[in-house]
Design an enzyme around this catalytic site. Structure first.
Site, PDB file in Angstrom:
ATOM      1  N   SER A   1       1.060  -1.333  -0.243  1.00 29.28           N
ATOM      2  CA  SER A   1       0.079  -0.462  -0.120  1.00 29.28           C
ATOM      3  C   SER A   1       0.896   0.899  -0.183  1.00 29.28           C
ATOM      4  O   SER A   1       1.392   1.230   0.799  1.00 29.28           O
ATOM      5  CB  SER A   1      -0.774   0.248   0.864  1.00 29.28           C
TER       6      SER A   1
ATOM      7  N   LYS B   1      -0.811  -1.544  -5.100  1.00 30.86           N
ATOM      8  CA  LYS B   1      -1.949  -0.203  -4.283  1.00 30.86           C
ATOM      9  C   LYS B   1      -1.789   1.231  -3.703  1.00 30.86           C
ATOM     10  O   LYS B   1      -1.003   1.132  -3.655  1.00 30.86           O
ATOM     11  CB  LYS B   1      -2.743  -1.151  -2.443  1.00 30.86           C
TER      12      LYS B   1
ATOM     13  N   LYS C   1      -3.073   5.469  -2.602  1.00 25.29           N
ATOM     14  CA  LYS C   1      -3.796   6.151  -1.873  1.00 25.29           C
ATOM     15  C   LYS C   1      -4.264   7.351  -3.044  1.00 25.29           C
ATOM     16  O   LYS C   1      -3.298   8.008  -3.321  1.00 25.29           O
ATOM     17  CB  LYS C   1      -2.777   6.308  -0.673  1.00 25.29           C
TER      18      LYS C   1
ATOM     19  N   ASP D   1      -7.552   3.476  -3.356  1.00 23.01           N
ATOM     20  CA  ASP D   1      -7.814   2.685  -1.909  1.00 23.01           C
ATOM     21  C   ASP D   1      -7.995   4.185  -2.068  1.00 23.01           C
ATOM     22  O   ASP D   1      -7.458   5.203  -1.133  1.00 23.01           O
ATOM     23  CB  ASP D   1      -7.232   2.591  -0.758  1.00 23.01           C
TER      24      ASP D   1
ATOM     25  N   ASN E   1      -9.553   5.591   1.604  1.00 21.49           N
ATOM     26  CA  ASN E   1     -10.432   5.798   2.585  1.00 21.49           C
ATOM     27  C   ASN E   1     -11.196   6.993   2.466  1.00 21.49           C
ATOM     28  O   ASN E   1     -11.668   7.674   3.464  1.00 21.49           O
ATOM     29  CB  ASN E   1      -9.200   6.558   3.403  1.00 21.49           C
TER      30      ASN E   1
ATOM     31  N   GLU F   1     -11.166   1.061  -3.655  1.00 16.96           N
ATOM     32  CA  GLU F   1     -11.577   0.980  -1.855  1.00 16.96           C
ATOM     33  C   GLU F   1     -11.862   1.874  -0.980  1.00 16.96           C
ATOM     34  O   GLU F   1     -12.417   2.424  -1.565  1.00 16.96           O
ATOM     35  CB  GLU F   1     -10.132   0.344  -1.742  1.00 16.96           C
TER      36      GLU F   1
ATOM     37  N   ASP G   1     -13.984  -1.346   2.948  1.00 20.88           N
ATOM     38  CA  ASP G   1     -12.533  -1.946   4.112  1.00 20.88           C
ATOM     39  C   ASP G   1     -13.685  -1.474   4.665  1.00 20.88           C
ATOM     40  O   ASP G   1     -14.383  -1.979   5.896  1.00 20.88           O
ATOM     41  CB  ASP G   1     -11.529  -1.220   3.687  1.00 20.88           C
TER      42      ASP G   1
ATOM     43  N   LYS H   1      -9.971  -7.119   7.305  1.00 18.33           N
ATOM     44  CA  LYS H   1      -9.138  -7.050   8.718  1.00 18.33           C
ATOM     45  C   LYS H   1      -9.488  -7.463  10.038  1.00 18.33           C
ATOM     46  O   LYS H   1     -11.283  -7.123  10.165  1.00 18.33           O
ATOM     47  CB  LYS H   1      -9.258  -4.983   8.914  1.00 18.33           C
TER      48      LYS H   1
ATOM     49  N   GLY I   1      -4.409  -4.212   5.923  1.00 21.33           N
ATOM     50  CA  GLY I   1      -2.957  -5.022   7.026  1.00 21.33           C
ATOM     51  C   GLY I   1      -3.435  -2.535   7.483  1.00 21.33           C
ATOM     52  O   GLY I   1      -4.276  -2.285   7.233  1.00 21.33           O
TER      53      GLY I   1
HETATM   54  O1  SMG Z   1      -0.244  -2.270   6.623  1.00 17.67           O
HETATM   55  O2  SMG Z   1       0.374  -2.570   4.950  1.00 17.67           O
HETATM   56  C1  SMG Z   1      -0.205  -2.115   5.680  1.00 17.67           C
HETATM   57  C2  SMG Z   1      -1.536  -0.718   4.987  1.00 17.67           C
HETATM   58  C3  SMG Z   1      -2.140  -0.831   4.279  1.00 17.67           C
HETATM   59  O3  SMG Z   1      -3.077   1.161   3.732  1.00 17.67           O
HETATM   60  C4  SMG Z   1      -3.321   0.250   4.010  1.00 17.67           C
HETATM   61  N1  SMG Z   1      -4.007   0.194   5.586  1.00 17.67           N
HETATM   62  O4  SMG Z   1      -7.145   2.030   4.199  1.00 17.67           O
HETATM   63  O5  SMG Z   1      -6.573  -0.159   3.670  1.00 17.67           O
HETATM   64  C5  SMG Z   1      -6.518   0.944   4.532  1.00 17.67           C
HETATM   65  C6  SMG Z   1      -5.432   2.025   5.297  1.00 17.67           C
HETATM   66  C7  SMG Z   1      -5.566   1.945   6.668  1.00 17.67           C
HETATM   67  C8  SMG Z   1      -4.372   1.995   7.439  1.00 17.67           C
HETATM   68  S1  SMG Z   1      -4.504   4.100   7.314  1.00 17.67           S
HETATM   69  C9  SMG Z   1      -3.276   4.461   8.843  1.00 17.67           C
HETATM   70 MG    MG Z   2      -8.290   0.882   3.348  1.00 10.74          MG
END
Ligand code: SMG
Ligand code: MG
Length: 375
Positions: A142, A168, A170, A195, A197, A220, A245, A269, A297
């Site tokens: 990510s 992936k 953001k 992603d 968020n 995502e 997610d 998760k 993750g």
């Molecule tokens: O653990 O590789 C990892 C992080 C993966 O992008 C990741 N996590 O929304 O999927 C998600 C984010 C949440 C954590 S953002 C601080």
């Molecule tokens: Mg996510």
């Protein structure tokens, strides 16, 4: 679902807040982190020790949970509820904590520690207990929002050189189509997904439809956590598969999302859904419905990372997860053998319980706060 394990007799629970520096800042639509704040759980039972991880962040930006809130609910409500029972089997943890509403990440960390203790006592691995069918899992990475699209391309190039099999990125409003276009132009054939968020609303549907040009595996969580109906509306607008997610907080939420057509892929998760056993239930539900899942993750330490590798080895995890090497985030992990990338894969631990051992010097080095709760 996994067979029930024997109960363990819980004597005390130790919590620690750790601050672990990240190797590089990680930027999402809701902010930038350069230190990971996380809670590590250690349970002492009559049959031995177990370790767990509470995957909250310092601030309630990804979800409503945050580290000091989790600490409070753990010390005042969740741990006392377990200690009062005396003995508890892993599958009894979630029902025992159910009267306390929400706080799923806190509950998941406690359940993982009980699972680890019970499995170590029986000499069984978490992976075999959960139903793993693979001894290694494909590793995705990510990638946070970078200074500009050119910098993003260079960062992605570095991860591809390390061997990550899926990228992936953001995105957020204003940093979406151009960033995605730049990565896709530089790497026409890589498995790529984005992603958001929760950074968009349905009024952004035209922009999000622009993602259809880039042959993405999925988008995502474009909309808010509780926007299931809007996600279903958006999913009908897009060719790109919509993956949820933040919205998938339980097996009930997953069933609702599938019934509404709000997601055609699910990110699982364990922290977000209240534990690894609930995560397996969501895997089972999606698998029966023909919905692909992948393991998300939360910048886990070696404790949560080992558990995620075990979960990602279940048969329904047909897409690469955010299960990267420890070095993607940390110079010094808290386990003696941090996860490494080998031919684009991460090994699934086979030892008893989590199958990793704690590096106590590293654990001490990162500890900011510690408390032991006893019966
Ligand atoms: O653990 O590789 C990892 C992080 C993966 O992008 C990741 N996590 O929304 O999927 C998600 C984010 C949440 C954590 S953002 C601080
Ligand atoms: Mg996510």
């Amino acid at each position: 679902m996994p067979d029930p394990l024997h109960p363990v007799s819980v004597r005390s629970v130790e919590l620690r807040v750790l601050h672990i520096p990240l190797v590089a800042p990680f930027t999402t639509s809701f902010g930038t982190e350069d230190v990971r704040e996380v809670i590590i759980v250690r349970v002492e039972t009559a049959d031995g020790t177990g370790w767990g991880e509470v995957v909250t962040q310092a601030a309630p930006l990804y979800s409503s949970e945050y580290t000091h809130g989790a600490w409070d609910v753990l010390t005042r409500f969740l741990i006392p509820a377990l200690l009062e029972r005396g003995t508890v089997a892993p599958h009894e943890v979630a029902p025992a904590l159910e009267p306390i509403v929400g706080h799923r990440m806190a509950k998941a960390g406690l359940e993982l520690a009980i699972l680890d203790a019970a499995l170590r006592a029986e000499g069984r691995s978490l992976a075999s207990h959960l139903g793993a069918v693979r001894d290694r899992v494909p590793s995705g990475v990510s990638v946070g929002i970078q200074r500009d699209p050119a910098a993003l391309v260079e960062t992605v190039r570095g991860y591809l050189a390390e061997g990550y099999v899926r990228i992936k990125i953001k995105i957020k409003p204003g940093r979406d189509l151009a960033d995605t276009a730049a990565v896709r132009a530089a790497f026409p054939d890589i498995p790529l997904q984005v992603d958001a968020n929760s950074a968009y609303t349905l009024t952004d549907a035209d922009t999000l439809a622009g993602l259809d040009d880039f042959d993405l595996l999925l988008v995502e969580q474009p909309l808010q956590e509780d926007d299931l109906v809007d996600h279903a509306t958006l999913a009908r607008r897009l060719r790109t598969p919509v993956c949820l997610d933040e919205s998938i907080v339980s097996r009930k939420a997953a069933a609702d999302a599938l019934a509404l057509g709000a997601a055609s892929v699910v990110n699982i998760k364990a922290g977000r859904v209240g534990g690894y056993l609930e995560a397996v239930a969501i895997h089972d539900l999606c698998r029966a419905a023909g919905i692909p899942v992948w393991c998300g993750g939360m910048l886990e330490t070696g404790i949560g990372r080992a558990a995620n590798a075990a979960l990602a080895a279940l048969p329904g995890f047909t897409l690469p997860g955010d299960v990267s090497a420890a070095s993607r985030f940390y110079a010094r992990d808290i386990v003696t053998e941090p996860a490494v990338l080998d031919d684009g894969h991460v090994r699934v631990p086979t030892g008893p319980g989590l199958g990793v051992e704690i590096d106590t010097a590293a654990l001490e080095e990162h500890t900011m706060r510690r408390e032991v709760v006893r019966a």
